[in-house]
Motif scaffolding. Structure first.
Motif, short mmCIF file in Angstrom:
data_model
loop_
_atom_site.label_atom_id
_atom_site.label_comp_id
_atom_site.label_asym_id
_atom_site.label_seq_id
_atom_site.Cartn_x
_atom_site.Cartn_y
_atom_site.Cartn_z
N HIS A 183 -9.07 8.59 5.39
CA HIS A 183 -9.01 7.27 4.91
C HIS A 183 -8.61 6.67 6.25
CE1 HIS A 183 -7.18 4.11 3.37
NE2 HIS A 183 -7.53 4.06 1.94
N VAL A 197 -6.06 4.54 7.21
CA VAL A 197 -4.62 4.07 7.77
C VAL A 197 -4.06 5.52 8.21
CG1 VAL A 197 -4.66 2.95 5.62
CG2 VAL A 197 -4.12 5.14 4.77
N ALA A 223 -1.86 -2.13 6.10
CA ALA A 223 -1.68 -1.23 4.93
C ALA A 223 0.41 -1.90 4.97
CB ALA A 223 -1.88 -0.17 5.29
N LEU A 227 -3.52 1.04 -0.91
CA LEU A 227 -3.84 2.69 -0.53
C LEU A 227 -5.49 3.13 -1.03
CD1 LEU A 227 -0.83 4.57 0.62
CD2 LEU A 227 -2.38 2.63 2.43
N GLU A 260 1.94 5.82 -1.45
CA GLU A 260 2.70 4.23 -1.32
C GLU A 260 3.68 4.27 -2.00
OE1 GLU A 260 1.16 0.49 -3.58
OE2 GLU A 260 -0.96 1.89 -3.20
#
Length: 273
Positions: free
Chosen positions: A17, A19, A29, A203, A219
């Motif tokens: 991902h 992030v 984020a 996310l 998250e």
């Protein structure tokens, strides 16, 4: 003989991902999680906040400035990420591995998966659990490791929930025993919980639905970490920095034993003679 991978294939695919790989995506984020309705000053709560930019790029990344009180800050100020030299992408990876079932089992596996030192992982986990221990909502929204730690930090009255009793049903058509939850509801009324943390889907991957969001625990944990500042860690650091260097040096010197009074009288007699 090939070396076995530290993480399962499903966990390694989730680590692709953005992030977890891009510093700008990780910072964006965190800003969306902390300020879902737009930037707010951490000192005066004013919405008149602007990004500090320019061609020279002499400022640090993600620097914001409040037009009302002139305060400069970033998204990591007054959080567990404050004054940390570890990149945000590594923080995201450790938080994900800490609260994902079937991922890294200990700090050594986290160090192998993230490329960080074992001592660094231990310090990061200490910050995480220091902020998570203040959570007052239901602990089943996190993983087993984080949720178990939250339950152990609560008073003893929260630990032992009464089990429902089996009784005969008052309905003549029901010929089996039913569970009575009246004791459990009374126990929950005496030991209430706070509001749970609701994930906002920040996310979530582009083609992923809310029911398929595999990063929902990460998250929620990030929302808890952004809402609590590491007060104890900062106080210890300030006390250590406030102590003068010579004071720290003197505190490390071995203490000498006091002399015996009898020896002192002998020395005085020898001086007179």
């Amino acid at each position: 003989m090939t070396k076995q991978p530290v993480l399962p294939g499903s966990v390694r695919r989730l680590l692709d991902h953005p992030v977890f790989q891009d510093e700008a995506a990780a910072r964006k984020a965190l800003e969306q999680l902390r300020w879902p309705e737009g930037y707010r000053c951490i000192q005066c709560s004013s919405p008149n906040v602007e990004k500090v930019g320019g061609e020279k790029r002499s400022h640090r990344e993600g620097l914001l400035r409040c037009k009302t009180c002139r305060r400069q800050f970033t998204v990591t100020v007054a959080t567990v990420f404050h004054r940390s030299k570890v990149p945000l992408t590594k923080w995201m990876q450790v938080i994900f591995l800490e609260d994902t079932p079937g991922a890294a089992q200990n700090s050594w596996q986290m160090a192998q998966a993230t490329g960080l030192a074992h001592k660094t992982i231990e310090k990061m986990r200490a910050r995480i659990y220091a902020a998570v221990g203040k959570y007052e909502g239901p602990n089943n929204i996190f993983g087993r490791r984080v949720g178990g730690y939250i339950r152990r930090q609560r008073p003893e009255s929260y630990q032992n929930a009464p089990k429902p009793l089996l009784r005969e049903s008052s309905d003549p058509d029901v010929h089996h025993q039913v569970r009575d939850f009246s004791r459990w509801y009374g126990w929950r009324k005496r030991n209430p919980l706070g509001k749970p943390i609701m994930a906002r889907g920040v996310l979530k991957a582009p083609g992923e639905t809310s029911s398929e969001n595999a990063l929902v625990r990460t998250e929620r944990l990030l929302l808890q970490l952004l809402a609590n500042s590491p007060v104890k860690l900062l106080e210890k650091r300030r006390q250590k920095m406030a102590a003068p260097s010579h004071g720290r040096w003197l505190s490390k010197q071995p203490k000498t034993k006091p002399r015996n009074p009898a020896d002192q009288t002998k020395d005085s007699k020898r001086g007179k003679n």
